[in-house]
Design an enzyme around this catalytic site. Structure first.
Site, mmCIF file in Angstrom:
data_model
loop_
_atom_site.group_PDB
_atom_site.id
_atom_site.type_symbol
_atom_site.label_atom_id
_atom_site.label_comp_id
_atom_site.label_asym_id
_atom_site.label_seq_id
_atom_site.Cartn_x
_atom_site.Cartn_y
_atom_site.Cartn_z
ATOM 1 N N ALA A 65 0.873 -1.267 -0.068
ATOM 2 C CA ALA A 65 0.116 0.022 -0.161
ATOM 3 C C ALA A 65 1.032 1.228 -0.056
ATOM 4 C CB ALA A 65 -0.897 -0.133 1.315
ATOM 5 N N GLY A 109 0.701 -5.147 0.947
ATOM 6 C CA GLY A 109 -0.255 -5.490 -0.035
ATOM 7 C C GLY A 109 -0.185 -5.840 -1.079
ATOM 8 N N GLU A 112 -0.225 -9.649 -0.661
ATOM 9 C CA GLU A 112 -1.628 -9.870 -0.348
ATOM 10 C C GLU A 112 -2.430 -9.999 -1.872
ATOM 11 O OE1 GLU A 112 -1.853 -6.499 2.503
ATOM 12 O OE2 GLU A 112 -2.325 -8.307 4.011
ATOM 13 N N GLU A 132 5.134 -4.908 6.863
ATOM 14 C CA GLU A 132 4.116 -4.050 7.730
ATOM 15 C C GLU A 132 4.698 -3.753 9.143
ATOM 16 O OE1 GLU A 132 2.942 -6.425 5.917
ATOM 17 O OE2 GLU A 132 1.061 -5.786 4.601
HETATM 18 N N1 DAK Z 1 4.704 3.383 -0.549
HETATM 19 C C1 DAK Z 1 4.985 4.544 -1.172
HETATM 20 N N2 DAK Z 1 6.133 4.780 -1.762
HETATM 21 C C2 DAK Z 1 6.952 3.474 -2.185
HETATM 22 C C3 DAK Z 1 6.378 2.312 -1.546
HETATM 23 C C4 DAK Z 1 5.406 2.320 -0.796
HETATM 24 N N3 DAK Z 1 5.008 1.065 -0.257
HETATM 25 N N4 DAK Z 1 7.476 1.364 -1.888
HETATM 26 C C5 DAK Z 1 8.365 2.409 -2.486
HETATM 27 N N5 DAK Z 1 7.836 3.394 -2.734
HETATM 28 C C6 DAK Z 1 8.718 4.326 -3.420
HETATM 29 C C7 DAK Z 1 9.832 4.900 -2.708
HETATM 30 O O1 DAK Z 1 9.418 6.054 -1.655
HETATM 31 C C8 DAK Z 1 10.671 5.833 -3.688
HETATM 32 O O2 DAK Z 1 10.156 6.943 -4.042
HETATM 33 P P1 DAK Z 1 11.069 8.183 -4.118
HETATM 34 O O3 DAK Z 1 11.897 8.366 -2.919
HETATM 35 O O4 DAK Z 1 11.919 7.822 -5.469
HETATM 36 O O5 DAK Z 1 9.940 9.250 -4.301
HETATM 37 C C9 DAK Z 1 10.494 4.803 -4.845
HETATM 38 O O6 DAK Z 1 9.227 3.982 -4.425
HETATM 39 C C10 DAK Z 1 11.695 3.830 -5.079
HETATM 40 O O7 DAK Z 1 11.765 3.125 -3.884
HETATM 41 P P2 DAK Z 1 13.468 2.888 -3.190
HETATM 42 O O8 DAK Z 1 14.134 4.294 -3.392
HETATM 43 O O9 DAK Z 1 12.869 2.456 -1.795
HETATM 44 O O10 DAK Z 1 14.006 1.663 -3.712
HETATM 45 P P3 DAK Z 1 14.830 0.479 -3.146
HETATM 46 O O11 DAK Z 1 15.144 -0.378 -4.644
HETATM 47 O O12 DAK Z 1 15.792 0.929 -2.461
HETATM 48 O O13 DAK Z 1 13.919 -0.271 -2.422
HETATM 49 C C11 DAK Z 1 11.781 -1.662 -1.561
HETATM 50 C C12 DAK Z 1 12.527 -1.081 -2.653
HETATM 51 C C13 DAK Z 1 10.590 -1.974 -2.176
HETATM 52 C C14 DAK Z 1 12.543 -2.603 -0.923
HETATM 53 C C15 DAK Z 1 11.562 -0.419 -0.786
HETATM 54 O O14 DAK Z 1 10.995 0.720 -1.310
HETATM 55 C C16 DAK Z 1 10.573 -0.682 0.361
HETATM 56 O O15 DAK Z 1 10.800 -1.168 1.536
HETATM 57 N N6 DAK Z 1 9.293 -0.281 0.362
HETATM 58 C C17 DAK Z 1 8.299 -0.302 1.246
HETATM 59 C C18 DAK Z 1 7.711 -1.526 1.407
HETATM 60 C C19 DAK Z 1 6.834 -1.789 2.486
HETATM 61 O O16 DAK Z 1 6.850 -1.538 3.755
HETATM 62 N N7 DAK Z 1 5.399 -2.162 2.334
HETATM 63 C C20 DAK Z 1 4.386 -2.284 3.014
HETATM 64 C C21 DAK Z 1 3.413 -1.305 2.875
HETATM 65 S S1 DAK Z 1 2.240 -1.381 4.236
HETATM 66 C C22 DAK Z 1 -5.408 -2.738 3.682
HETATM 67 C C23 DAK Z 1 -4.976 -3.455 2.488
HETATM 68 C C24 DAK Z 1 -3.738 -3.463 2.271
HETATM 69 C C25 DAK Z 1 -2.753 -2.786 3.315
HETATM 70 C C26 DAK Z 1 -3.364 -2.116 4.349
HETATM 71 C C27 DAK Z 1 -4.631 -2.038 4.563
HETATM 72 N N8 DAK Z 1 -7.020 -2.624 3.848
HETATM 73 C C28 DAK Z 1 -7.901 -3.379 2.617
HETATM 74 C C29 DAK Z 1 -7.558 -2.325 4.718
HETATM 75 C C30 DAK Z 1 -1.282 -2.755 3.113
HETATM 76 C C31 DAK Z 1 -0.234 -2.177 3.925
HETATM 77 C C32 DAK Z 1 0.746 -2.126 3.180
HETATM 78 O O17 DAK Z 1 1.307 -2.638 2.190
#
Ligand code: DAK
Length: 258
Positions: A65, A109, A112, A132
């Site tokens: 997400a 997400g 998921e 998360e």
């Molecule tokens: N959200 C927003 N931006 C993201 C992102 C994300 N999840 N993942 C990556 N980006 C953006 C980065 O901020 C960066 O943007 P800029 O800085 O260039 O503006 C760009 O994508 C490139 O990312 P990185 O520079 O970080 O690239 P790397 O190769 O160094 O790393 C990475 C890639 C995928 C390992 C890293 O970006 C990362 O750890 N991303 C976050 C992963 C994460 O924590 N995902 C879980 C998010 S929470 C629901 C349904 C679903 C959900 C909740 C509720 N309901 C139906 C109620 C789901 C929740 C989640 O998924």
């Protein structure tokens, strides 16, 4: 509806939905999930489409997400509006088969969403995770439930409690993905599977999907009873008569979805 965050392409009877926010690793924001839900509803209603594929790009299926979009929301914001739930779950509601073709990151997400599809074909660079916990929350779209059913408690716990990612080989060993293919062959292999599915009887396909999904919702005895009823029901279809006659007559079947 004009889509800005996804691309939809039809090849024969297969529709490919490509998540398309490459600069944000295909992070799933509200607009993208609304577009995805809309596209899925349209393709479900389109009689020319018989199998769906959801994919991303070579670096990311989806990195979860959109954290930047949701970070300042309050409990009341997400609770009262049922935060993005309806759009996220559309893929679990469609009756046509849906394959996830995953390359790169499928996190949070994104993992998921892939698990909500009927099966996952992974490129050898795929990485799956529920990170998360590392941003102070927990999976919100079935991660704790579906991942546990796929890979068992121990791996699901480790992934959800530490945020550790699984590579493609581990995901295949653990039963999360149906198979792993070289990155360069991901779409060709997925399309081969999708075209095979699209060439068969859609009602039989829908019944098989319904029966397998039932396995996650009921006891073995009830699941087998449900399967038996659907199996019997196939004998009321023209496609069952055609399929078995074609086999006996040594010719290819011509299924008509009846
Ligand atoms: N959200 C927003 N931006 C993201 C992102 C994300 N999840 N993942 C990556 N980006 C953006 C980065 O901020 C960066 O943007 P800029 O800085 O260039 O503006 C760009 O994508 C490139 O990312 P990185 O520079 O970080 O690239 P790397 O190769 O160094 O790393 C990475 C890639 C995928 C390992 C890293 O970006 C990362 O750890 N991303 C976050 C992963 C994460 O924590 N995902 C879980 C998010 S929470 C629901 C349904 C679903 C959900 C909740 C509720 N309901 C139906 C109620 C789901 C929740 C989640 O998924």
């Amino acid at each position: 509806m004009a889509f800005e965050n996804i691309l939809v392409e039809k090849t024969g009877a297969v529709a490919v939905i490509r998540l398309n926010r490459p600069k944000a690793m295909n992070a799933l924001n509200g607009q993208l999930t609304a577009e995805l839900a809309q596209a899925l509803a349209e393709l479900e209603a389109d009689d020319a489409v018989r199998c769906l594929v959801i994919t991303g790009n070579e670096k990311a299926f989806a990195a979860g997400a959109d954290i930047k979009e949701m970070k300042d929301r309050s409990f009341m914001d997400v609770y009262k509006t049922e935060f993005i739930t309806s759009t996220w779950e559309q893929v679990t509601k469609i009756r046509k088969p849906a394959i996830a073709a995953v390359a790169g990151y499928a996190l949070g997400g994104g993992c998921e969403l892939a698990m909500m599809c009927d099966f996952i074909i992974a490129a050898d660079n795929a990485r799956f995770g529920q990170p998360e916990i590392t941003i102070g929350t927990i999976p919100g779209s079935g991660g704790t439930q579906r991942l546990t059913r796929f890979v068992g408690k121990s791996k699901a716990m480790e992934m959800c409690l530490t945020g550790r990612m699984m590579d493609a080989a581990e995901a295949e060993r653990a039963g999360l993905v149906s198979r792993v293919v070289p990155l360069a062959e991901l779409m060709a292999e997925t399309m081969k599977a999708a075209e095979k599915i699209a060439s068969l009887s859609l009602p039989s396909m829908m019944m098989a999907k319904e029966a397998i999904n039932r396995a996650y919702e009921t006891t073995l005895a009830e699941g087998v009873r449900f399967e038996r009823r659907l199996f019997h029901a196939t004998f009321a279809t023209e496609d069952q008569k055609e399929g078995m006659s074609a086999f006996s007559e040594k010719r290819p079947p011509r299924f008509r979805d009846r």
